[in-house]
Write a protein that holds these residues in place. Structure first.
Motif, PDB file in Angstrom:
ATOM      1  N   ARG A  98      -1.636   5.271 -21.326  1.00 21.49           N
ATOM      2  CA  ARG A  98      -0.274   5.908 -20.992  1.00 21.49           C
ATOM      3  C   ARG A  98       0.042   6.504 -19.751  1.00 21.49           C
ATOM      4  O   ARG A  98       1.078   6.381 -19.158  1.00 21.49           O
ATOM      5  CB  ARG A  98       0.217   6.590 -22.279  1.00 21.49           C
ATOM      6  CG  ARG A  98       0.866   5.635 -23.554  1.00 21.49           C
ATOM      7  CD  ARG A  98       1.423   6.500 -24.313  1.00 21.49           C
ATOM      8  NE  ARG A  98       0.771   7.532 -25.171  1.00 21.49           N
ATOM      9  CZ  ARG A  98       1.097   8.124 -26.300  1.00 21.49           C
ATOM     10  NH1 ARG A  98       2.070   7.882 -26.893  1.00 21.49           N
ATOM     11  NH2 ARG A  98       0.157   9.155 -26.822  1.00 21.49           N
ATOM     12  N   TRP A  99      -0.987   7.313 -19.383  1.00 22.73           N
ATOM     13  CA  TRP A  99      -0.761   7.755 -17.842  1.00 22.73           C
ATOM     14  C   TRP A  99      -1.673   6.774 -16.839  1.00 22.73           C
ATOM     15  O   TRP A  99      -1.405   6.920 -15.737  1.00 22.73           O
ATOM     16  CB  TRP A  99      -1.065   9.153 -17.795  1.00 22.73           C
ATOM     17  CG  TRP A  99      -2.516   9.703 -18.073  1.00 22.73           C
ATOM     18  CD1 TRP A  99      -2.956   9.981 -19.428  1.00 22.73           C
ATOM     19  CD2 TRP A  99      -3.514   9.396 -17.402  1.00 22.73           C
ATOM     20  NE1 TRP A  99      -4.338   9.977 -19.591  1.00 22.73           N
ATOM     21  CE2 TRP A  99      -4.541   9.877 -18.213  1.00 22.73           C
ATOM     22  CE3 TRP A  99      -3.991   9.176 -16.090  1.00 22.73           C
ATOM     23  CZ2 TRP A  99      -6.191   9.952 -17.638  1.00 22.73           C
ATOM     24  CZ3 TRP A  99      -5.155   9.131 -15.635  1.00 22.73           C
ATOM     25  CH2 TRP A  99      -6.338   9.466 -16.474  1.00 22.73           C
ATOM     26  N   TRP A 100      -2.720   6.246 -17.179  1.00 17.54           N
ATOM     27  CA  TRP A 100      -3.710   5.473 -16.596  1.00 17.54           C
ATOM     28  C   TRP A 100      -3.012   4.393 -15.771  1.00 17.54           C
ATOM     29  O   TRP A 100      -3.211   4.033 -14.708  1.00 17.54           O
ATOM     30  CB  TRP A 100      -5.016   5.189 -17.362  1.00 17.54           C
ATOM     31  CG  TRP A 100      -5.959   4.359 -16.786  1.00 17.54           C
ATOM     32  CD1 TRP A 100      -6.513   3.424 -17.100  1.00 17.54           C
ATOM     33  CD2 TRP A 100      -6.816   4.786 -15.596  1.00 17.54           C
ATOM     34  NE1 TRP A 100      -7.372   2.925 -16.194  1.00 17.54           N
ATOM     35  CE2 TRP A 100      -7.948   3.915 -15.297  1.00 17.54           C
ATOM     36  CE3 TRP A 100      -6.936   6.026 -14.782  1.00 17.54           C
ATOM     37  CZ2 TRP A 100      -8.614   3.915 -14.321  1.00 17.54           C
ATOM     38  CZ3 TRP A 100      -7.894   6.368 -13.836  1.00 17.54           C
ATOM     39  CH2 TRP A 100      -8.776   5.264 -13.639  1.00 17.54           C
ATOM     40  N   LEU A 101      -2.129   3.736 -16.278  1.00 20.26           N
ATOM     41  CA  LEU A 101      -1.534   2.404 -15.982  1.00 20.26           C
ATOM     42  C   LEU A 101      -0.560   2.756 -14.788  1.00 20.26           C
ATOM     43  O   LEU A 101      -0.671   2.127 -13.647  1.00 20.26           O
ATOM     44  CB  LEU A 101      -0.960   1.655 -17.099  1.00 20.26           C
ATOM     45  CG  LEU A 101      -1.711   0.887 -18.056  1.00 20.26           C
ATOM     46  CD1 LEU A 101      -1.125   0.298 -19.121  1.00 20.26           C
ATOM     47  CD2 LEU A 101      -2.610  -0.069 -17.473  1.00 20.26           C
ATOM     48  N   PRO A 102       0.313   3.693 -14.942  1.00 21.41           N
ATOM     49  CA  PRO A 102       1.137   4.273 -13.987  1.00 21.41           C
ATOM     50  C   PRO A 102       0.378   4.818 -12.713  1.00 21.41           C
ATOM     51  O   PRO A 102       0.864   4.442 -11.675  1.00 21.41           O
ATOM     52  CB  PRO A 102       1.971   5.149 -14.521  1.00 21.41           C
ATOM     53  CG  PRO A 102       2.028   4.939 -15.964  1.00 21.41           C
ATOM     54  CD  PRO A 102       0.575   4.378 -16.385  1.00 21.41           C
ATOM     55  N   ALA A 103      -0.611   5.738 -13.156  1.00 14.10           N
ATOM     56  CA  ALA A 103      -1.407   6.090 -12.066  1.00 14.10           C
ATOM     57  C   ALA A 103      -2.322   5.030 -11.253  1.00 14.10           C
ATOM     58  O   ALA A 103      -2.146   5.007  -9.950  1.00 14.10           O
ATOM     59  CB  ALA A 103      -2.493   6.881 -12.618  1.00 14.10           C
ATOM     60  N   LEU A 104      -2.518   3.817 -11.727  1.00 11.62           N
ATOM     61  CA  LEU A 104      -3.049   3.001 -11.011  1.00 11.62           C
ATOM     62  C   LEU A 104      -2.101   1.967 -10.315  1.00 11.62           C
ATOM     63  O   LEU A 104      -2.368   1.608  -8.990  1.00 11.62           O
ATOM     64  CB  LEU A 104      -3.824   1.797 -12.070  1.00 11.62           C
ATOM     65  CG  LEU A 104      -5.386   2.168 -12.626  1.00 11.62           C
ATOM     66  CD1 LEU A 104      -5.632   1.362 -13.824  1.00 11.62           C
ATOM     67  CD2 LEU A 104      -6.067   2.432 -11.407  1.00 11.62           C
ATOM     68  N   ALA A 105      -1.110   1.950 -10.883  1.00  9.86           N
ATOM     69  CA  ALA A 105      -0.052   1.362 -10.165  1.00  9.86           C
ATOM     70  C   ALA A 105       0.547   2.072  -9.005  1.00  9.86           C
ATOM     71  O   ALA A 105       0.625   1.444  -7.701  1.00  9.86           O
ATOM     72  CB  ALA A 105       1.286   1.130 -11.080  1.00  9.86           C
ATOM     73  N   ALA A 106       0.557   3.388  -9.039  1.00  6.75           N
ATOM     74  CA  ALA A 106       1.031   4.311  -7.851  1.00  6.75           C
ATOM     75  C   ALA A 106      -0.269   4.045  -6.847  1.00  6.75           C
ATOM     76  O   ALA A 106       0.190   4.059  -5.558  1.00  6.75           O
ATOM     77  CB  ALA A 106       0.977   5.680  -8.253  1.00  6.75           C
ATOM     78  N   LEU A 107      -1.408   4.217  -7.150  1.00  6.22           N
ATOM     79  CA  LEU A 107      -2.571   4.066  -6.302  1.00  6.22           C
ATOM     80  C   LEU A 107      -2.698   2.930  -5.543  1.00  6.22           C
ATOM     81  O   LEU A 107      -2.845   2.636  -4.362  1.00  6.22           O
ATOM     82  CB  LEU A 107      -3.827   4.368  -6.910  1.00  6.22           C
ATOM     83  CG  LEU A 107      -4.139   5.865  -7.343  1.00  6.22           C
ATOM     84  CD1 LEU A 107      -5.174   6.053  -8.152  1.00  6.22           C
ATOM     85  CD2 LEU A 107      -4.156   6.741  -6.065  1.00  6.22           C
ATOM     86  N   THR A 108      -2.216   1.776  -6.204  1.00  3.62           N
ATOM     87  CA  THR A 108      -2.379   0.431  -5.585  1.00  3.62           C
ATOM     88  C   THR A 108      -1.104   0.536  -4.612  1.00  3.62           C
ATOM     89  O   THR A 108      -1.397  -0.065  -3.306  1.00  3.62           O
ATOM     90  CB  THR A 108      -1.809  -0.828  -6.590  1.00  3.62           C
ATOM     91  OG1 THR A 108      -2.971  -0.595  -7.572  1.00  3.62           O
ATOM     92  CG2 THR A 108      -1.771  -1.892  -6.213  1.00  3.62           C
ATOM     93  N   LEU A 109       0.200   0.998  -4.827  1.00  4.60           N
ATOM     94  CA  LEU A 109       0.971   1.020  -3.802  1.00  4.60           C
ATOM     95  C   LEU A 109       0.719   1.860  -2.555  1.00  4.60           C
ATOM     96  O   LEU A 109       0.785   1.358  -1.445  1.00  4.60           O
ATOM     97  CB  LEU A 109       2.326   1.580  -4.459  1.00  4.60           C
ATOM     98  CG  LEU A 109       2.898   0.784  -5.552  1.00  4.60           C
ATOM     99  CD1 LEU A 109       4.361   1.480  -6.071  1.00  4.60           C
ATOM    100  CD2 LEU A 109       3.426  -0.709  -4.903  1.00  4.60           C
ATOM    101  N   LEU A 110      -0.042   2.903  -3.045  1.00  2.00           N
ATOM    102  CA  LEU A 110      -0.415   3.739  -1.655  1.00  2.00           C
ATOM    103  C   LEU A 110      -1.385   3.095  -0.740  1.00  2.00           C
ATOM    104  O   LEU A 110      -1.540   3.175   0.272  1.00  2.00           O
ATOM    105  CB  LEU A 110      -0.974   5.441  -2.429  1.00  2.00           C
ATOM    106  CG  LEU A 110       0.213   6.075  -2.941  1.00  2.00           C
ATOM    107  CD1 LEU A 110      -0.743   7.190  -3.450  1.00  2.00           C
ATOM    108  CD2 LEU A 110       0.942   6.663  -1.682  1.00  2.00           C
ATOM    109  N   GLY A 111      -2.523   2.355  -1.747  1.00  2.00           N
ATOM    110  CA  GLY A 111      -3.491   1.391  -0.696  1.00  2.00           C
ATOM    111  C   GLY A 111      -2.894   0.484  -0.090  1.00  2.00           C
ATOM    112  O   GLY A 111      -3.386   0.275   0.983  1.00  2.00           O
ATOM    113  N   ILE A 112      -1.802  -0.308  -0.430  1.00  2.00           N
ATOM    114  CA  ILE A 112      -1.240  -1.168   0.186  1.00  2.00           C
ATOM    115  C   ILE A 112      -0.444  -0.512   1.470  1.00  2.00           C
ATOM    116  O   ILE A 112      -0.403  -1.410   2.352  1.00  2.00           O
ATOM    117  CB  ILE A 112      -0.089  -2.098  -0.587  1.00  2.00           C
ATOM    118  CG1 ILE A 112      -0.716  -2.775  -1.747  1.00  2.00           C
ATOM    119  CG2 ILE A 112       0.866  -2.905  -0.016  1.00  2.00           C
ATOM    120  CD1 ILE A 112       0.114  -3.582  -2.851  1.00  2.00           C
TER     121      ILE A 112
END
Length: 228
Positions: A98-112
């Motif tokens: 429940r928090w891992w999925l949003p964290a991965l999404a945020a890190l993906t955006l930051l990486g992009i």
């Protein structure tokens, strides 16, 4: 007889630790296998960041289950680590996701954002500032995730409380945060300097180190936020 019994205790303890390390490592790899297989197929290219994030999804619950198992080993040293792993996975998989999925999404955006700084119009200083801010936010999110995986694996809390506490402990327990950052540096250094798969093969001991480093967080949490 007393001397033999005394000398056998360290050996028995060492054998138990090795047994747990091997079994938990195998359990973690098997639970993470779909994501690891996808990572194996992906080229290390910025365009694959969303797929890399997707591949990392199974690693969150698997890590949570190993955290739960290592806490059990510290409690009683039960010789059945696989049983604790399965129990921990059933108990905390959804709480972690429940928090891992949003964290991965945020890190993906930051990486992009970081990999596309050249597309930002404006003076070079602006790109430097944006890059520094994105990197700092990304590191903070990774460290907070280290706190979160321990909290959500060991305690039954609402997701928003896990998120708030993880961010709170970034500064409230700086040594624990530094410990998580150091583990991240070890993982990145091992992946870049030796092999991408070295952190995978050392997942169980790395998670044990994470749990050990989170002792100040756990103590403070149990004293102030967890009902006895």
């Amino acid at each position: 007889m007393a001397q033999r019994e005394f000398s056998s205790r360290p050996i028995s303890r060492a054998a138990a630790v090795i047994h747990w390390l091997v079994v938990l490592e195998v359990c973690w790899v098997l639970a993470s296998l779909p994501g690891l297989a996808l990572l194996l197929l992906l080229a290390p290219d910025a365009s694959n960041l969303p797929l890399m994030a997707l591949a990392l999804v199974p690693l969150g619950p698997a890590t949570g289950a190993v955290v739960y198992s290592w806490r059990a080993f510290g409690d009683d040293g039960d010789p059945e680590p696989a049983r604790y792993f399965l129990r921990g996975y059933r108990r905390c998989a959804w709480d972690v996701l429940r928090w891992w999925l949003p964290a991965l999404a945020a890190l993906t955006l930051l990486g992009i954002n970081l990999t596309n700084l050249d597309a930002v119009t404006g003076p070079p200083a602006l790109r430097t500032v944006l890059g520094a801010v994105s990197a700092a936010v990304g590191l903070g999110l990774i460290v907070a995730s280290g706190h979160a995986v321990v909290i959500s694996s060991l305690y039954k809390l609402r997701t928003r409380d896990v998120a708030r506490l993880s961010i709170y402990y970034l500064t409230a327990k700086p040594m624990a945060s530094i410990g998580v950052a150091a583990l991240v540096a070890v993982v990145v250094g091992a992946a870049l300097g030796v092999s991408d798969w070295l952190p995978v093969l050392a997942a169980a001991p790395l998670i044990w180190l994470l749990l050990r480093g989170e002792r100040p967080v756990r103590d403070h949490l149990e004293e102030n936020f967890i009902d006895a």
